[in-house]
Design a protein around this motif. Structure first.
Motif, PDB file in Angstrom:
ATOM      1  N   VAL A 203      56.149  54.294 -30.379  1.00  0.00           N
ATOM      2  CA  VAL A 203      56.541  55.351 -29.675  1.00  0.00           C
ATOM      3  C   VAL A 203      56.582  56.665 -30.618  1.00  0.00           C
ATOM      4  O   VAL A 203      56.038  57.750 -30.189  1.00  0.00           O
ATOM      5  N   ALA A 204      57.080  56.572 -31.661  1.00  0.00           N
ATOM      6  CA  ALA A 204      57.383  57.687 -32.636  1.00  0.00           C
ATOM      7  C   ALA A 204      55.883  58.062 -33.081  1.00  0.00           C
ATOM      8  O   ALA A 204      55.555  59.210 -33.270  1.00  0.00           O
ATOM      9  N   GLY A 205      54.885  57.106 -33.485  1.00  0.00           N
ATOM     10  CA  GLY A 205      53.812  57.187 -33.873  1.00  0.00           C
ATOM     11  C   GLY A 205      52.769  58.067 -32.884  1.00  0.00           C
ATOM     12  O   GLY A 205      51.957  58.506 -33.171  1.00  0.00           O
ATOM     13  N   GLY A 206      53.177  57.848 -31.498  1.00  0.00           N
ATOM     14  CA  GLY A 206      52.456  58.797 -30.740  1.00  0.00           C
ATOM     15  C   GLY A 206      52.485  60.348 -30.407  1.00  0.00           C
ATOM     16  O   GLY A 206      52.193  61.105 -29.938  1.00  0.00           O
ATOM     17  N   LEU A 207      53.764  60.728 -31.559  1.00  0.00           N
ATOM     18  CA  LEU A 207      54.330  61.978 -31.423  1.00  0.00           C
ATOM     19  C   LEU A 207      54.179  62.803 -32.730  1.00  0.00           C
ATOM     20  O   LEU A 207      54.818  63.653 -32.835  1.00  0.00           O
ATOM     21  N   GLU A 336      50.123  46.940 -40.052  1.00  0.00           N
ATOM     22  CA  GLU A 336      50.370  47.031 -38.987  1.00  0.00           C
ATOM     23  C   GLU A 336      51.356  48.450 -38.926  1.00  0.00           C
ATOM     24  O   GLU A 336      51.245  49.267 -37.788  1.00  0.00           O
ATOM     25  N   TRP A 337      52.176  48.929 -39.818  1.00  0.00           N
ATOM     26  CA  TRP A 337      52.774  50.042 -39.575  1.00  0.00           C
ATOM     27  C   TRP A 337      51.781  51.391 -39.540  1.00  0.00           C
ATOM     28  O   TRP A 337      51.964  51.954 -38.527  1.00  0.00           O
ATOM     29  N   SER A 338      50.686  51.429 -40.201  1.00  0.00           N
ATOM     30  CA  SER A 338      49.615  52.389 -40.107  1.00  0.00           C
ATOM     31  C   SER A 338      49.158  52.531 -38.793  1.00  0.00           C
ATOM     32  O   SER A 338      49.168  53.843 -38.256  1.00  0.00           O
ATOM     33  N   SER A 339      48.955  51.702 -38.293  1.00  0.00           N
ATOM     34  CA  SER A 339      48.430  51.616 -36.833  1.00  0.00           C
ATOM     35  C   SER A 339      49.235  51.905 -36.040  1.00  0.00           C
ATOM     36  O   SER A 339      49.202  52.765 -34.845  1.00  0.00           O
ATOM     37  N   ALA A 340      50.615  51.393 -35.809  1.00  0.00           N
ATOM     38  CA  ALA A 340      51.750  52.236 -35.037  1.00  0.00           C
ATOM     39  C   ALA A 340      51.922  53.554 -35.440  1.00  0.00           C
ATOM     40  O   ALA A 340      51.955  54.281 -34.293  1.00  0.00           O
ATOM     41  N   MET A 341      51.749  53.990 -36.608  1.00  0.00           N
ATOM     42  CA  MET A 341      52.120  55.470 -36.767  1.00  0.00           C
ATOM     43  C   MET A 341      50.801  56.365 -36.295  1.00  0.00           C
ATOM     44  O   MET A 341      51.190  57.568 -36.538  1.00  0.00           O
ATOM     45  N   SER A 342      49.630  55.723 -36.061  1.00  0.00           N
ATOM     46  CA  SER A 342      48.573  56.777 -35.810  1.00  0.00           C
ATOM     47  C   SER A 342      48.187  56.519 -34.405  1.00  0.00           C
ATOM     48  O   SER A 342      47.138  56.944 -34.032  1.00  0.00           O
TER      49      SER A 342
END
Length: 344
Positions: A203-207, A336-342
């Protein structure tokens, strides 16, 4: 002549150029007595945070000069692991990197009455010793929230971000675990504790979150109005800087709050291991613990405080910290973290 020679030797040691690792600060606290012995400390803790402890230590040891070098947790690790730099005490907030250095043979054994009084969970194999226990918190700006409630759990925070993207886009801060050893530790430990970490990350990664390598930078940007929220900030830094700020609020999550142990060890290649041990013992002493609590804002080792606040979840100081330092696991986690954050 002997005193002059000793003083000259200390001056050469204290003014020698830094190793290949990158430093952020360096300060020499000159000896106050006629003789000049030297202690060299490498640390992730800002100089001003431990300055009162250093000055009190020198009051008790007036003939000891102390060189205090500050670097990021990854650079502290590289200083020993890659560069073979010689220091008498190494202090870091990255418990996993400290554990790896000790496990790889970079830490010397050390025992004293002060280390012997530590609870078992605050030391490892007479090599790594914790002198502070610090909550990892959320900080928020009341103005930045624009009347929205302050979240008290990760579920609250996830729902808040999901329901009000216009308020938080570009105004969320958190550590970049690719650049910060402490940030990587917090992220991996939280992911081990709960699946809520990945839901929140997506959710945060989309912002369009802002990524940092320092708690102090996140606190500064929140106070300046550039952030509405900052996630996984060191509470020991946030508390003193926001306690007189009517806008800032510090949140220990009720579902669980990670608790970091700030640790030190004496390197196996220390030039003056007795001096490093003396400074470590001072930090662990009753006087040192009271001073870092009252003057440095670092919560001392306190078993009763953990028992009284069951939402605090200490990160275990054991070999389990090495799991996510495996190169393949690290690469997979960061991917996985980078994918979530982007997320867009």
């Amino acid at each position: 002549m002997r005193r002059i020679a000793t003083a000259l030797a200390v001056m050469v040691l204290m003014t020698c150029p830094a190793a290949a690792f990158e430093t952020e600060e360096e300060e020499v606290f000159a000896a106050r007595g006629a003789e000049a012995r030297s202690v060299s400390v490498l640390s992730t803790t800002d100089t001003d945070v431990l300055r009162p402890a250093i000055e009190a230590f020198q009051t008790a040891h007036p003939d000891t000069a102390l060189r205090y070098v500050v670097a990021s947790s990854q650079e502290v690790f590289a200083a020993l692991d890659r560069d073979g730099a010689a220091f008498d005490l190494v202090i870091s907030s990255a418990m996993d990197l400290q554990m790896k250095l000790a496990n790889d043979g970079f830490a010397a054994d050390y025992t004293s009455p002060q280390t012997g009084r530590l609870p078992q969970w605050a030391r490892w194999r007479d090599q790594i010793f914790a002198f502070a226990q610090e909550s990892v918190v959320l900080i928020a700006s009341r103005r930045g929230l624009q009347g929205l409630p302050v979240p008290q759990t990760r579920r609250d925070l996830t729902e808040l971000l999901r329901d009000h993207p216009e308020v938080f886009r570009g105004r969320i801060g958190t550590y970049d675990p690719r650049a910060s050893g402490a940030g990587y530790l917090f992220a991996t430990q939280e992911a081990r504790q709960s699946d809520s970490f990945w839901r929140l990350a997506e959710v945060a990664g989309g912002l369009s979150p802002r990524l940092y390598s320092s708690s102090l930078d996140m606190i500064r940007d929140l106070k300046a109005g550039r952030l509405a929220l900052a996630y996984n900030v060191l509470g020991s830094y946030a508390g003193p800087r926001l306690e007189s700020d009517a806008d800032g609020v510090v949140v220990e999550f009720a579902d669980f709050t990670l608790t970091l142990l700030r640790t030190g060890f004496i390197p196996a290649n220390a030039v003056n291991p007795e001096g490093g041990g003396a400074f470590l013992d001072f930090l662990l002493s009753a006087a040192g613990q009271a001073l870092i609590r009252d003057r440095a804002g670092l919560p001392p080792i306190d078993e009763a405080a953990l028992s009284a606040r069951p939402h605090l979840r200490p990160i275990r100081l054991d070999a389990g910290l090495l799991v996510y330092l495996d190169q393949l696991k690290r690469e997979a986690f960061l991917e996985e973290w980078s994918s979530a954050m982007s997320q867009k």
